[in-house]
Design a protein around this motif. Structure first.
Motif, PDB file in Angstrom:
ATOM      1  N   GLY A 246      -6.453-109.195  33.715  1.00 53.36           N
ATOM      2  CA  GLY A 246      -5.677-110.257  33.085  1.00 53.36           C
ATOM      3  C   GLY A 246      -6.529-111.442  32.712  1.00 53.36           C
ATOM      4  N   ASP A 247      -6.077-112.622  33.075  1.00 59.48           N
ATOM      5  CA  ASP A 247      -6.761-113.866  32.715  1.00 59.48           C
ATOM      6  C   ASP A 247      -8.006-114.039  33.581  1.00 59.48           C
ATOM      7  N   VAL A 248      -9.171-113.896  32.980  1.00 59.31           N
ATOM      8  CA  VAL A 248     -10.423-114.010  33.724  1.00 59.31           C
ATOM      9  C   VAL A 248     -10.671-115.453  34.159  1.00 59.31           C
ATOM     10  N   GLN A 249     -10.053-116.410  33.486  1.00 60.74           N
ATOM     11  CA  GLN A 249     -10.263-117.812  33.828  1.00 60.74           C
ATOM     12  C   GLN A 249      -9.796-118.144  35.248  1.00 60.74           C
ATOM     13  N   ARG A 250      -8.928-117.327  35.831  1.00 58.27           N
ATOM     14  CA  ARG A 250      -8.453-117.624  37.184  1.00 58.27           C
ATOM     15  C   ARG A 250      -9.494-117.316  38.245  1.00 58.27           C
ATOM     16  N   PHE A 251     -10.584-116.664  37.867  1.00 57.53           N
ATOM     17  CA  PHE A 251     -11.694-116.411  38.787  1.00 57.53           C
ATOM     18  C   PHE A 251     -12.797-117.432  38.492  1.00 57.53           C
ATOM     19  N   GLU A 252     -13.056-118.283  39.458  1.00 61.02           N
ATOM     20  CA  GLU A 252     -14.026-119.356  39.236  1.00 61.02           C
ATOM     21  C   GLU A 252     -15.460-118.851  39.195  1.00 61.02           C
ATOM     22  N   SER A 253     -15.729-117.712  39.781  1.00 57.48           N
ATOM     23  CA  SER A 253     -17.093-117.182  39.809  1.00 57.48           C
ATOM     24  C   SER A 253     -17.036-115.665  39.739  1.00 57.48           C
ATOM     25  N   PRO A 254     -18.147-115.017  39.334  1.00 56.15           N
ATOM     26  CA  PRO A 254     -18.164-113.551  39.330  1.00 56.15           C
ATOM     27  C   PRO A 254     -17.934-112.954  40.711  1.00 56.15           C
ATOM     28  N   ARG A 255     -18.388-113.640  41.742  1.00 62.46           N
ATOM     29  CA  ARG A 255     -18.215-113.117  43.103  1.00 62.46           C
ATOM     30  C   ARG A 255     -16.732-112.984  43.462  1.00 62.46           C
ATOM     31  N   GLN A 256     -15.902-113.911  42.997  1.00 67.62           N
ATOM     32  CA  GLN A 256     -14.468-113.807  43.252  1.00 67.62           C
ATOM     33  C   GLN A 256     -13.889-112.560  42.593  1.00 67.62           C
ATOM     34  N   LEU A 257     -14.317-112.281  41.380  1.00 69.94           N
ATOM     35  CA  LEU A 257     -13.839-111.092  40.676  1.00 69.94           C
ATOM     36  C   LEU A 257     -14.332-109.822  41.360  1.00 69.94           C
ATOM     37  N   MET A 258     -15.578-109.828  41.831  1.00 70.54           N
ATOM     38  CA  MET A 258     -16.097-108.673  42.570  1.00 70.54           C
ATOM     39  C   MET A 258     -15.265-108.406  43.823  1.00 70.54           C
ATOM     40  N   GLY A 259     -14.918-109.482  44.533  1.00 72.18           N
ATOM     41  CA  GLY A 259     -14.084-109.320  45.716  1.00 72.18           C
ATOM     42  C   GLY A 259     -12.694-108.840  45.370  1.00 72.18           C
ATOM     43  N   TYR A 260     -12.145-109.314  44.251  1.00 70.05           N
ATOM     44  CA  TYR A 260     -10.807-108.898  43.813  1.00 70.05           C
ATOM     45  C   TYR A 260     -10.776-107.397  43.528  1.00 70.05           C
ATOM     46  N   ALA A 282     -10.763-103.057  48.367  1.00 70.38           N
ATOM     47  CA  ALA A 282      -9.509-103.793  48.228  1.00 70.38           C
ATOM     48  C   ALA A 282      -9.225-103.999  46.747  1.00 70.38           C
ATOM     49  N   GLY A 283      -8.004-104.405  46.443  1.00 73.29           N
ATOM     50  CA  GLY A 283      -7.685-104.740  45.066  1.00 73.29           C
ATOM     51  C   GLY A 283      -7.447-103.527  44.200  1.00 73.29           C
ATOM     52  N   ASN A 284      -7.830-103.646  42.937  1.00 73.35           N
ATOM     53  CA  ASN A 284      -7.442-102.676  41.926  1.00 73.35           C
ATOM     54  C   ASN A 284      -8.402-101.493  41.889  1.00 73.35           C
ATOM     55  N   GLY A 285      -7.926-100.334  42.297  1.00 69.75           N
ATOM     56  CA  GLY A 285      -8.764 -99.144  42.324  1.00 69.75           C
ATOM     57  C   GLY A 285      -9.007 -98.532  40.960  1.00 69.75           C
ATOM     58  N   ARG A 286      -8.092 -98.762  40.006  1.00 68.80           N
ATOM     59  CA  ARG A 286      -8.281 -98.178  38.664  1.00 68.80           C
ATOM     60  C   ARG A 286      -9.523 -98.751  37.994  1.00 68.80           C
ATOM     61  N   ILE A 351     -24.635-101.101  41.033  1.00 68.37           N
ATOM     62  CA  ILE A 351     -24.700-101.423  39.600  1.00 68.37           C
ATOM     63  C   ILE A 351     -23.328-101.863  39.096  1.00 68.37           C
ATOM     64  N   ALA A 352     -22.276-101.189  39.550  1.00 67.43           N
ATOM     65  CA  ALA A 352     -20.915-101.556  39.130  1.00 67.43           C
ATOM     66  C   ALA A 352     -20.576-102.973  39.561  1.00 67.43           C
ATOM     67  N   ARG A 353     -21.019-103.350  40.757  1.00 65.62           N
ATOM     68  CA  ARG A 353     -20.740-104.707  41.237  1.00 65.62           C
ATOM     69  C   ARG A 353     -21.396-105.744  40.318  1.00 65.62           C
ATOM     70  N   GLU A 354     -22.660-105.527  39.944  1.00 67.77           N
ATOM     71  CA  GLU A 354     -23.325-106.476  39.053  1.00 67.77           C
ATOM     72  C   GLU A 354     -22.758-106.413  37.633  1.00 67.77           C
ATOM     73  N   LEU A 355     -22.326-105.223  37.222  1.00 62.27           N
ATOM     74  CA  LEU A 355     -21.716-105.094  35.899  1.00 62.27           C
ATOM     75  C   LEU A 355     -20.462-105.954  35.794  1.00 62.27           C
ATOM     76  N   VAL A 356     -19.720-106.071  36.887  1.00 59.75           N
ATOM     77  CA  VAL A 356     -18.535-106.929  36.900  1.00 59.75           C
ATOM     78  C   VAL A 356     -18.912-108.364  36.563  1.00 59.75           C
ATOM     79  N   GLY A 357     -20.044-108.831  37.090  1.00 55.67           N
ATOM     80  CA  GLY A 357     -20.485-110.190  36.793  1.00 55.67           C
ATOM     81  C   GLY A 357     -20.749-110.403  35.318  1.00 55.67           C
ATOM     82  N   PHE A 358     -21.376-109.426  34.676  1.00 60.61           N
ATOM     83  CA  PHE A 358     -21.638-109.548  33.240  1.00 60.61           C
ATOM     84  C   PHE A 358     -20.333-109.451  32.439  1.00 60.61           C
ATOM     85  N   MET A 359     -19.399-108.612  32.881  1.00 58.95           N
ATOM     86  CA  MET A 359     -18.114-108.523  32.197  1.00 58.95           C
ATOM     87  C   MET A 359     -17.343-109.836  32.329  1.00 58.95           C
ATOM     88  N   TRP A 360     -17.447-110.465  33.479  1.00 55.55           N
ATOM     89  CA  TRP A 360     -16.815-111.775  33.675  1.00 55.55           C
ATOM     90  C   TRP A 360     -17.385-112.788  32.680  1.00 55.55           C
TER      91      TRP A 360
END
Length: 369
Positions: A246-260, A282-286, A351-360
């Motif tokens: 959804g709205d990526v702006q609700r994650f203040e940092s890539p680390r928050q999104l990685m944890g989500y 935790a979070g969204n497995g898809r 690699i997937a964890r760091e890829l999340v940061g770039f996607m953020w």
């Protein structure tokens, strides 16, 4: 302002009837059970208006679940605050083994007043429709996998081993058709299973075509286009990421999104002892599953193919810069981790964890345009 009154309403939602409890404001405010009412929109509208007339301000909450966000939108349309609560993050007493609708509603009202509840992000109706479409495609893919597994298990049971490595190609389907069986029932069973695979595959293709058709008119279409500049991120991965996060702006940092997304390591530390384990899952497995699959593409050296070059040419300069930085960094990290003897599954997860940061970063850049 001594007569200013606030109320906190907890609703335990169900298919037919909703249980409602009300907590008065203040630490010593009364928490009482209002009753059970019909779950229809008209009935809930009357109850909400009835409660609202007794207070200056009313806050509502209910747990996220199969009933969806209709009640949330109804309450918001009536001008009241409403929170959809994450069920897994509701504080619970370990020794509390009694669960009823009444107790759940009372607990929600009490915790809402105390500020102990965690809200989930609520999509708008258009976003929810796209998410339902993407999840329908994911369910179709799972059905296709199950039907293919049925065929493979059937052939293995009868000692038929395909002589080549790549399965489910046209050559493999011809090989299936050429397999003779002594009993005609076996032949019929195989034909039915192969037909089920064909129908499931056509369903997946239809849903993918519909997704591709609807994306250009979607509000998050710029984000989907920008995400496709990254290696390993094609249309389905980008749309799944956008619909589920959804709205990526609700994650203040890539680390928050990685944890989500459950891609950070779990930790159980005490005192001077620090213990870290596997990812939390935790979070969204898809999204997590698709990102790990995408991470496999970074085992190859960095380069830009013809299809990806077309995507990059359409992207803003900052997005192109992030995409190339991601490719050079992640391919080098893949080689480094593999050279240390790490298992490929562990490497792809990292690699997937760091890829999340770039996607953020790409998504935020696309939203800012």
């Amino acid at each position: 302002m001594a007569d200013y009154r606030e109320a906190f309403v907890g609703i335990d939602v169900a298919k037919l009837r909703n249980a409602i409890a009300i907590a008065d404001s203040g630490r010593e405010g009364e928490v009482r059970f209002f009753g059970e009412v019909d779950a229809s929109d008209e009935s809930m509208r009357r109850v909400i208006q009835r409660i609202a007339t007794k207070f200056n301000r009313v806050y509502f909450c209910y747990e996220a679940g199969p009933t969806g966000y209709g009640l949330y939108r109804l309450i918001r349309s009536l001008g009241h605050e409403c929170m959809v609560v994450a069920p897994s993050l509701i504080p619970r007493k370990p020794g509390d083994r009694v669960k009823t609708n009444r107790r759940d509603a009372l607990a929600l009202a009490r915790l809402l007043r105390a500020g102990e509840l965690t809200a989930v992000w609520v999509p708008d109706e258009g976003h929810e429709a796209m998410r339902d479409l993407v999840r329908a495609r994911a369910a179709a893919v799972e059905t296709l996998r199950v039907h293919r597994q049925h065929v493979s298990a059937f052939m293995l049971k009868h000692g038929r081993i395909y002589p080549r490595r790549k399965g489910w190609s046209m050559r493999y389907l011809r090989w299936l058709q050429e397999q003779p069986f002594d009993h005609p029932a076996h032949q019929i069973a195989l034909q039915e299973m192969v037909e089920a695979v064909r129908v499931s595959k056509e369903r997946v293709e239809r849903l993918e075509d519909v997704i591709e058709e609807f994306v250009p008119t979607w509000s998050l279409a710029p984000i989907v286009r920008a995400l496709q500049t990254l290696r390993g991120v094609e249309l389905i991965v980008a749309v799944t990421f956008a619909t589920e996060v959804g709205d990526v702006q609700r994650f203040e940092s890539p680390r928050q999104l990685m944890g989500y997304l459950g891609l950070v390591p779990g930790e159980r530390s005490t005192g001077e002892t620090v213990r870290r384990g596997g990812i939390t899952k935790a979070g969204n497995g898809r999204v997590r599953h698709m990102l790990v699959e995408s991470a496999w593409t970074y085992r190859h050296p960095p380069r830009v193919g013809a299809k990806k070059l077309y995507r990059l040419e359409q992207a803003p300069p900052k997005v192109r810069e992030i995409a190339w930085k991601a490719q050079t960094r992640l391919t080098a990290r893949y080689r480094m981790l593999s050279g240390r003897g790490k298992r490929t599954t562990v490497v792809c997860t990292a690699i997937a964890r760091e890829l999340v940061g770039f996607m953020w970063a790409v998504a935020r850049e696309a939203q800012a345009i």
